[in-house]
Write a protein that holds these residues in place. Sequence first.
Motif, PDB file in Angstrom:
ATOM      1  N   LEU A  29       0.821  -1.210   0.000  1.00  0.00           N
ATOM      2  CA  LEU A  29       0.000   0.000   0.000  1.00  0.00           C
ATOM      3  C   LEU A  29       0.855   1.260   0.000  1.00  0.00           C
ATOM      4  CD1 LEU A  29      -2.865  -1.019   2.439  1.00  0.00           C
ATOM      5  CD2 LEU A  29      -2.919  -0.917  -0.054  1.00  0.00           C
ATOM      6  N   TYR A  31       2.963   1.993  -2.089  1.00  0.00           N
ATOM      7  CA  TYR A  31       3.132   2.395  -3.480  1.00  0.00           C
ATOM      8  C   TYR A  31       1.786   2.539  -4.180  1.00  0.00           C
ATOM      9  CZ  TYR A  31       7.936   1.222  -2.499  1.00  0.00           C
ATOM     10  OH  TYR A  31       9.181   1.180  -1.934  1.00  0.00           O
ATOM     11  N   SER A  32       0.794   2.875  -3.389  1.00  0.00           N
ATOM     12  CA  SER A  32      -0.572   2.962  -3.901  1.00  0.00           C
ATOM     13  C   SER A  32      -1.281   4.166  -3.307  1.00  0.00           C
ATOM     14  CB  SER A  32      -1.359   1.702  -3.504  1.00  0.00           C
ATOM     15  OG  SER A  32      -0.678   0.515  -3.831  1.00  0.00           O
ATOM     16  N   ILE A  34      -5.086   5.005  -1.962  1.00  0.00           N
ATOM     17  CA  ILE A  34      -6.144   4.165  -1.421  1.00  0.00           C
ATOM     18  C   ILE A  34      -7.405   4.990  -1.182  1.00  0.00           C
ATOM     19  CG2 ILE A  34      -6.836   2.631   0.476  1.00  0.00           C
ATOM     20  CD1 ILE A  34      -3.223   3.288   0.301  1.00  0.00           C
ATOM     21  N   SER A  53      -0.549   8.391  -2.374  1.00  0.00           N
ATOM     22  CA  SER A  53       0.493   7.366  -2.294  1.00  0.00           C
ATOM     23  C   SER A  53       1.574   7.735  -1.279  1.00  0.00           C
ATOM     24  CB  SER A  53       1.120   7.130  -3.671  1.00  0.00           C
ATOM     25  OG  SER A  53       1.663   8.333  -4.186  1.00  0.00           O
ATOM     26  N   ALA A  98      -7.562   0.233  -4.052  1.00  0.00           N
ATOM     27  CA  ALA A  98      -6.177   0.681  -4.189  1.00  0.00           C
ATOM     28  C   ALA A  98      -5.782   0.799  -5.652  1.00  0.00           C
ATOM     29  CB  ALA A  98      -5.235  -0.289  -3.470  1.00  0.00           C
ATOM     30  N   LYS A  99      -4.999   1.801  -5.925  1.00  0.00           N
ATOM     31  CA  LYS A  99      -4.406   1.993  -7.248  1.00  0.00           C
ATOM     32  C   LYS A  99      -2.887   1.981  -7.068  1.00  0.00           C
ATOM     33  CE  LYS A  99      -3.521   3.359 -11.482  1.00  0.00           C
ATOM     34  NZ  LYS A  99      -3.709   2.454 -12.646  1.00  0.00           N
ATOM     35  N   VAL A 100      -2.237   0.995  -7.648  1.00  0.00           N
ATOM     36  CA  VAL A 100      -0.790   0.887  -7.529  1.00  0.00           C
ATOM     37  C   VAL A 100      -0.146   1.865  -8.497  1.00  0.00           C
ATOM     38  CG1 VAL A 100       1.192  -0.622  -7.697  1.00  0.00           C
ATOM     39  CG2 VAL A 100      -0.980  -1.528  -6.852  1.00  0.00           C
ATOM     40  N   CYS A 108      -4.860  11.131  -4.514  1.00  0.00           N
ATOM     41  CA  CYS A 108      -5.940  10.152  -4.556  1.00  0.00           C
ATOM     42  C   CYS A 108      -7.166  10.780  -5.212  1.00  0.00           C
ATOM     43  CB  CYS A 108      -6.251   9.639  -3.157  1.00  0.00           C
ATOM     44  SG  CYS A 108      -6.798  10.897  -1.980  1.00  0.00           S
ATOM     45  N   TYR A 115      -9.014   2.848  -9.830  1.00  0.00           N
ATOM     46  CA  TYR A 115      -8.611   1.852  -8.844  1.00  0.00           C
ATOM     47  C   TYR A 115      -8.493   0.451  -9.450  1.00  0.00           C
ATOM     48  CZ  TYR A 115      -9.134   5.410  -5.301  1.00  0.00           C
ATOM     49  OH  TYR A 115      -8.977   6.544  -4.548  1.00  0.00           O
ATOM     50  N   ASP A 116      -7.362  -0.201  -9.114  1.00  0.00           N
ATOM     51  CA  ASP A 116      -7.077  -1.537  -9.644  1.00  0.00           C
ATOM     52  C   ASP A 116      -7.709  -2.649  -8.815  1.00  0.00           C
ATOM     53  OD1 ASP A 116      -3.736  -0.377 -10.142  1.00  0.00           O
ATOM     54  OD2 ASP A 116      -5.309  -0.573 -11.658  1.00  0.00           O
TER      55      ASP A 116
END
Length: 128
Positions: A29, A31-32, A34, A53, A98-100, A108, A115-116
Amino acid sequence: QLQLVESGGGLVQLGGSLRLSCAASGFSLDYSFIGWFRQAPGKEREGVSCISSSGAETNYADSVKGRFTISRDSANNMVYLQINSLKPEDTAVYYCAAKVVGSIQAPCTFRRGPYDYWGRGTQVTVSS
């Protein structure tokens, strides 16, 4: 396996508090960015809080400002949503997403598209 798992929901009385947890596995997380979203019956899923991030930026929907607090625990690869002064309109299924982004410093967003990964949600019910 890359996944998010929420926990901490439940039935709570008007004015009560809950802490929702979101545990990530298979990716960091750190590197993401959220987001926490919620969906009430018959309504669209809406963003309520998110964290960038870097962790330096947090955002809140107007309806939850001053009552919700998002935080990240890097050591345990978790994100939390502290919910205070609960209202009946907070009743919903709460999801983390979460989006890496890797090492990029990314803000955000409350838009669902970027979001992945999504968790399966945790139910919050506020009784009056």
